[in-house]
Design an enzyme around this catalytic site. Structure first.
Site, PDB file in Angstrom:
ATOM      1  N   CYS A 188     -10.792 -10.338  -2.517  1.00  0.00           N
ATOM      2  CA  CYS A 188     -10.137  -9.575  -1.426  1.00  0.00           C
ATOM      3  C   CYS A 188     -10.860  -8.259  -1.185  1.00  0.00           C
ATOM      4  O   CYS A 188     -10.224  -7.213  -0.981  1.00  0.00           O
ATOM      5  CB  CYS A 188      -8.662  -9.328  -1.719  1.00  0.00           C
ATOM      6  SG  CYS A 188      -7.720 -10.837  -1.839  1.00  0.00           S
TER       7      CYS A 188
ATOM      8  N   HIS B  22      -9.617  -2.833  -1.699  1.00  0.00           N
ATOM      9  CA  HIS B  22      -9.045  -4.176  -1.585  1.00  0.00           C
ATOM     10  C   HIS B  22      -8.548  -4.352  -0.151  1.00  0.00           C
ATOM     11  O   HIS B  22      -8.169  -3.374   0.498  1.00  0.00           O
ATOM     12  CB  HIS B  22      -7.860  -4.237  -2.571  1.00  0.00           C
ATOM     13  CG  HIS B  22      -7.241  -5.577  -2.746  1.00  0.00           C
ATOM     14  ND1 HIS B  22      -6.330  -6.109  -1.865  1.00  0.00           N
ATOM     15  CD2 HIS B  22      -7.367  -6.499  -3.730  1.00  0.00           C
ATOM     16  CE1 HIS B  22      -5.927  -7.288  -2.299  1.00  0.00           C
ATOM     17  NE2 HIS B  22      -6.542  -7.558  -3.434  1.00  0.00           N
TER      18      HIS B  22
ATOM     19  N   ASP C  55      -4.233   3.765  -4.524  1.00  0.00           N
ATOM     20  CA  ASP C  55      -3.897   2.377  -4.839  1.00  0.00           C
ATOM     21  C   ASP C  55      -4.080   2.223  -6.356  1.00  0.00           C
ATOM     22  O   ASP C  55      -5.211   2.174  -6.851  1.00  0.00           O
ATOM     23  CB  ASP C  55      -4.837   1.452  -4.062  1.00  0.00           C
ATOM     24  CG  ASP C  55      -4.693  -0.010  -4.479  1.00  0.00           C
ATOM     25  OD1 ASP C  55      -3.991  -0.284  -5.465  1.00  0.00           O
ATOM     26  OD2 ASP C  55      -5.309  -0.863  -3.816  1.00  0.00           O
TER      27      ASP C  55
ATOM     28  N   LYS D 271       0.938  -7.032 -12.273  1.00  0.00           N
ATOM     29  CA  LYS D 271      -0.285  -6.699 -13.032  1.00  0.00           C
ATOM     30  C   LYS D 271       0.062  -5.850 -14.253  1.00  0.00           C
ATOM     31  O   LYS D 271      -0.778  -5.570 -15.097  1.00  0.00           O
ATOM     32  CB  LYS D 271      -1.270  -5.947 -12.140  1.00  0.00           C
ATOM     33  CG  LYS D 271      -1.765  -6.790 -10.958  1.00  0.00           C
ATOM     34  CD  LYS D 271      -2.872  -6.109 -10.231  1.00  0.00           C
ATOM     35  CE  LYS D 271      -3.062  -6.613  -8.825  1.00  0.00           C
ATOM     36  NZ  LYS D 271      -3.908  -7.799  -8.698  1.00  0.00           N
TER      37      LYS D 271
ATOM     38  N   GLN E  38      -4.753  -1.538 -10.015  1.00  0.00           N
ATOM     39  CA  GLN E  38      -5.562  -1.866 -11.194  1.00  0.00           C
ATOM     40  C   GLN E  38      -5.440  -0.847 -12.316  1.00  0.00           C
ATOM     41  O   GLN E  38      -5.653  -1.183 -13.479  1.00  0.00           O
ATOM     42  CB  GLN E  38      -7.039  -2.003 -10.798  1.00  0.00           C
ATOM     43  CG  GLN E  38      -7.336  -3.211  -9.931  1.00  0.00           C
ATOM     44  CD  GLN E  38      -7.048  -4.538 -10.625  1.00  0.00           C
ATOM     45  OE1 GLN E  38      -7.100  -4.642 -11.843  1.00  0.00           O
ATOM     46  NE2 GLN E  38      -6.722  -5.550  -9.844  1.00  0.00           N
TER      47      GLN E  38
END
Ligand code: PMP
Length: 424
Positions: free
Chosen positions: A382, A141, A218, A244, A221
């Site tokens: 993104c 991203h 990261d 999220k 998600q």
């Protein structure tokens, strides 16, 4: 830190109704899911962009502002102490949620983006040297690319990208075989927000460590969909966003190994991150407050704490099984839509489905689906370097969560067929 541990123990995980067999009772916790859009029941298939919030979270935030709102840490009055207990209690909750060894390793930020910027600026500025390499993947991203470009330009470092296999996965043997000895840090998403690919962070961490490099994961998600354990993942930094994870927007987390965080200079200057301030120089507060300048989003942290309790009530087992079964259904439904090509078919994948469809522009598809009450995302997500690799300007993306239903997945398939009839 004794107080933080005590507060955490006082927080009780609430019992939720028997959700094992009853999707309806889970959906009833999310008021927004009852909405109608353009005369159709809302089918919210944009969970990768942001999740919806259960009543438990909405009421926890409401309760904070109704009865405990005050600024934290510097206050001796009751409300101030209660708000401070909320903030530090949320930190302890997050620490347990991700298996952190110490609460001090959990830094609150505004979200994944700020967490990564913090590491890139602070660690990068202090430890990157000219000629060093930052290793990323082609599925990152922008939040895990641009902060590294900024610091690389300042330090004379360079960015190198791990290429992807045809199914959207990474070949770890190739990563090892092509290792550049100047690599100082590997920055990799745990789950791709476009391809759905789940990367083997543990193995990547082992490879990085074997060569004296660090690994930043990261988890924007992955955090909403699978149990995270920083010990098992073996990474050095981990970033995720509350919004999220069924919590409010504006609160997020950076976890880092204590020794690394200790060695890093402050990121932002301001209130709360100092020990004493002189006219020319200042000394800094201990972890974690060294990285938490200014008045933070206490209400957001209260919401995040409630979201973690909510997840605890459902259980990862339930979430995992529900999403795996919805994901399988989506794969078979989308597989039957002629003219649809799915980007990302790795064996290890989450329920995120990006596709191109019969030369219809993704924006047109998303608008058509919205008329049918289906919320999907269209754009570059993104991830422009990945879009160029896929040779598409944009994709349409449907991303699922445990509250979605098989019927919503079927509606997606039927609406795509209708879009084809409409546009072609
Ligand atoms: N990384 C990934 C993989 C993401 O999907 C996102 C959000 N789309 C981010 C980082 C950025 O998260 P945020 O906007 O919450 O900071």
């Amino acid at each position: 830190m004794g107080t933080i541990a005590m507060i955490a123990n006082a927080l009780v995980v609430p019992e939720l109704p028997d959700v094992e067999s009853n999707v309806a009772s889970v959906r009833a916790r999310f008021p927004i899911l009852a909405r109608e859009i353009n005369g159709h029941p809302l089918a919210y298939l944009d969970n990768a962009a942001t999740s919806q919030k259960p009543l438990e979270v909405i009421e926890a935030v409401d309760g904070f502002y109704r009865s405990r709102n005050a600024n934290i840490h510097r206050s001796l009055h009751t409300l101030g102490e209660e708000a401070t207990a909320d903030w530090e209690g949320a930190r302890a909750k997050v620490a347990r949620f991700i298996g952190a060894r110490r609460n001090e390793e959990v830094i609150f930020t505004r979200g994944t983006t700020e967490s990564i910027n913090l590491v890139a600026s602070s660690w990068g500025e202090a430890f990157l040297k000219e000629g060093d390499v930052i290793l990323l993947t082609m599925m990152e991203h922008h939040s895990n690319i641009v902060p590294w470009q900024l610091v690389a330009a300042r330090r004379g470092a360079s960015l190198v990208y791990i290429q992807l296999e045809a199914d959207g996965s990474i070949d770890l043997e190739k990563v090892e075989a092509s290792w550049n000895p100047r690599t100082r840090i590997v920055c990799a998403t745990h789950m791709s927000n476009v391809l759905g690919t789940i990367n083997d962070i543990r193995r990547l961490s082992e490879i990085a460590h074997a060569h004296g490099a660090l690994l930043l994961a990261d988890a924007a998600q992955s955090a909403p969909h699978m149990r995270l354990d920083v010990g098992a993942l073996g990474c050095d930094f981990l970033a995720f966003s509350g919004h999220k994870l069924y919590a409010p927007m504006g609160i997020g987390v950076l976890w880092g190994r204590e020794a690394l965080l200790e060695a890093m200079p402050p990121y932002m200057g301001g209130g709360d991150m100092i020990r004493s301030v002189g006219l020319e120089t200042s000394t800094y507060n201990d972890l974690p407050w060294k990285f938490e300048a200014g008045t933070p989003d206490v209400g957001g942290a209260v919401g995040l704490s409630a979201a973690i309790d909510f997840i605890g009530g459902l259980g990862w087992d339930y979430i995992g099984r529900r999403e795996a079964s919805l994901g399988r259904r989506a794969l078979s439904v989308l597989g039957e839509v002629r003219g649809l090509s799915l980007h990302g078919t790795a064996r290890d994948r989450g329920a995120v489905f990006s596709f191109s469809f019969a030369d219809i522009h993704p924006h047109d598809i998303a608008q058509f689906l919205d008329r049918e009450g289906l919320a999907v995302r269209a754009g570059h997500h993104c991830a422009q370097p990945l879009m160029r690799l896929l040779k598409v300007p944009a994709t349409t993306r449907a991303s699922l969560a445990f509250w979605n239903t098989e019927e919503e997945v079927e509606r997606l398939g039927a609406a795509l067929e209708a879009a084809k009839r409409f546009y072609l």
